[in-house]
Design a protein around this motif. Sequence first.
Motif, PDB file in Angstrom:
ATOM      1  N   SER A   1       0.857  -1.201   0.000  1.00 29.93           N
ATOM      2  CA  SER A   1       0.000   0.000   0.000  1.00 29.93           C
ATOM      3  C   SER A   1       0.885   1.240   0.000  1.00 29.93           C
ATOM      4  N   ALA A   2       0.229   2.378  -0.043  1.00 30.73           N
ATOM      5  CA  ALA A   2       0.931   3.646   0.129  1.00 30.73           C
ATOM      6  C   ALA A   2       1.453   3.719   1.567  1.00 30.73           C
TER       7      ALA A   2
ATOM      8  N   THR B   1      -2.256   8.114   1.443  1.00 33.34           N
ATOM      9  CA  THR B   1      -3.504   8.188   0.670  1.00 33.34           C
ATOM     10  C   THR B   1      -4.362   9.354   1.168  1.00 33.34           C
TER      11      THR B   1
ATOM     12  N   GLU C   1       0.835   4.412  -3.959  1.00 33.37           N
ATOM     13  CA  GLU C   1       1.250   3.017  -4.098  1.00 33.37           C
ATOM     14  C   GLU C   1       2.452   2.897  -5.025  1.00 33.37           C
TER      15      GLU C   1
ATOM     16  N   PHE D   1      -4.434  -1.761  -4.574  1.00 29.97           N
ATOM     17  CA  PHE D   1      -5.417  -0.675  -4.678  1.00 29.97           C
ATOM     18  C   PHE D   1      -5.709  -0.198  -6.094  1.00 29.97           C
TER      19      PHE D   1
ATOM     20  N   ARG E   1     -11.272   2.505  -1.278  1.00 38.13           N
ATOM     21  CA  ARG E   1     -10.334   2.714  -0.177  1.00 38.13           C
ATOM     22  C   ARG E   1     -10.048   1.398   0.530  1.00 38.13           C
ATOM     23  N   GLU E   2      -8.864   1.240   0.957  1.00 37.77           N
ATOM     24  CA  GLU E   2      -8.387   0.037   1.659  1.00 37.77           C
ATOM     25  C   GLU E   2      -8.352  -1.186   0.736  1.00 37.77           C
ATOM     26  N   GLY E   3      -8.321  -0.921  -0.575  1.00 37.62           N
ATOM     27  CA  GLY E   3      -8.472  -2.014  -1.536  1.00 37.62           C
ATOM     28  C   GLY E   3      -7.244  -2.896  -1.772  1.00 37.62           C
ATOM     29  N   SER E   4      -6.147  -2.625  -1.085  1.00 35.60           N
ATOM     30  CA  SER E   4      -4.950  -3.436  -1.356  1.00 35.60           C
ATOM     31  C   SER E   4      -5.094  -4.900  -0.930  1.00 35.60           C
TER      32      SER E   4
HETATM   33  N1  ASP Z   1      -3.642   3.123   0.216  1.00 32.24           N
HETATM   34  C1  ASP Z   1      -5.033   2.802   0.017  1.00 32.24           C
HETATM   35  C2  ASP Z   1      -5.862   3.350   1.154  1.00 32.24           C
HETATM   36  O1  ASP Z   1      -5.313   3.856   2.117  1.00 32.24           O
HETATM   37  C3  ASP Z   1      -5.289   1.344  -0.204  1.00 32.24           C
HETATM   38  C4  ASP Z   1      -4.914   0.452   0.947  1.00 32.24           C
HETATM   39  O2  ASP Z   1      -4.151   0.847   1.817  1.00 32.24           O
HETATM   40  O3  ASP Z   1      -5.393  -0.661   0.990  1.00 32.24           O
HETATM   41  O4  ASP Z   1      -7.061   3.265   1.082  1.00 32.24           O
END
Ligand code: ASP
Length: 416
Positions: free
Chosen positions: A37-38, A43, A121, A183, A197-200
């Motif tokens: 992820s980032a 993000t 990312e 992501f 969001r949070e898609g990694s």
């Molecule tokens: N960097 C993205 C986010 O914060 C994806 C992830 O972290 O999963 O949503």
Amino acid sequence: MQVFKFGGASVKDAKGVKNLINVLNKTGYKNTLVVVSAMGKTTNALEVVITDYFNNKSALQSSVQAVIKFHNAILLDLFDDEKHKAYKKVTVLFNELKSFLDTNKSPDYNFVYDQVIGFGELVSSVIISEYLNDVGLKNHWIDVREFIKTDNYYRSAKVHWEETQERITNNFNRTQLNITQGFIGSDSNNFTTTLGREGSDYTAAIFAYCLNAQSVTIWKDVPGVLNADPRYFENSQLLHRISYREAIELAFYGASVIHPKTLQPLQRKEIPLFVKSFLKPENAGTKVCKEAGLDPQIPCFIVKKNQVLISLSSLDFSYIVEDNLSEIFKLLHLYKMKVDVIQNSAISFSVCVDNMYQNLDKLLQHLKAKFKVTCNENVSLYTIRHYNNEAIGQLEKDKEVLLKQLTHETMQIVTK
Ligand code: ASP
Ligand code: ADP
Ligand code: MG
């Protein structure tokens, strides 16, 4: 093949990147795909860039600079030699970002969002890949957008599975250590898209599915999946084993430790998912797999903050039945509200929603033309899976309950 996913928390600084190496050394990294992820809160910082781009142009340069500065500090901690090619590669990426912001003509917020947000990312994966190479973990950096193809529903793109599968089958080298981005994906015009969001976590699952991987491990700042988010609940306990179904339910109700879309591809091919601590990689963590129901069998608590409770009744006291309901749902869909809970009686209808796309005012205006509307913002939605009286008592203590719903396995309350 094993697939690892390292989230923002695990690589929030140089120490985190070094620890990633510790994890790989302890677990082994042959035939491994690492999805990253980032770094840290990048993000969120890029979301500020996007907001400034649209609403506050005078602040844009400084919000971009904040993101660059954050990464430069990490580069300096990781690479002594400022001529190291990591610096150059990161500069190239940030120049690409700036050039997009300078030249973009599209007024479409969601499109712009996806073109900007993915740099988190990209930069993170470049830094990590370069650092791993430096310390002897030879790896191959791949641009995930050449593999994961999606539609162009920016900010929540749907995966084109067949094309993705084909690209992974034909072009992915399984015999090396690969590093890629979570992501993001790309559409048919090769514009960047994002999976939400949070898609990694979901990215890791997509690769695992297409590669028939042996397992997926997501490395977290918690010991595994707990029966409650430790940020909001005391005495949370580790869940050792959970079935896919149970994990899907927990993620669906908002247990943010696993992205909800992650589980279905894994379940389909019965690929186990491990959730482990990046600080204690030798510990077993949580295993999500086919057999286990929930071990230990204890109530699980989930909270979603910042929800909106909307209650409607008809203006003329007529019943709220099928035709009204279908109209209400059409509007919820139109304004991209994520519906959490609904409850209805003869003349009223309540719905708790997540106002993810900031369309609440428009929705309310539309609803007010047809219904008497009351709206409570900033409410919390609590869910208990496998509730018992003690768990309910504990949760409801000192709270003003606005809505309550019980089914066989799940209890939900909306509170002020
Ligand atoms: N960097 C993205 C986010 O914060 C994806 C992830 O972290 O999963 O949503
Ligand atoms: P990353 O993005 O670094 O992969 P997240 O921050 O998205 O990780 O997820 C880890 C966080 O999820 C934990 O720090 C914890 O606060 C939160 N969380 C929410 N529900 C749970 C749960 N049931 N079990 C463990 N952690 C949870
Ligand atoms: Mg996260």
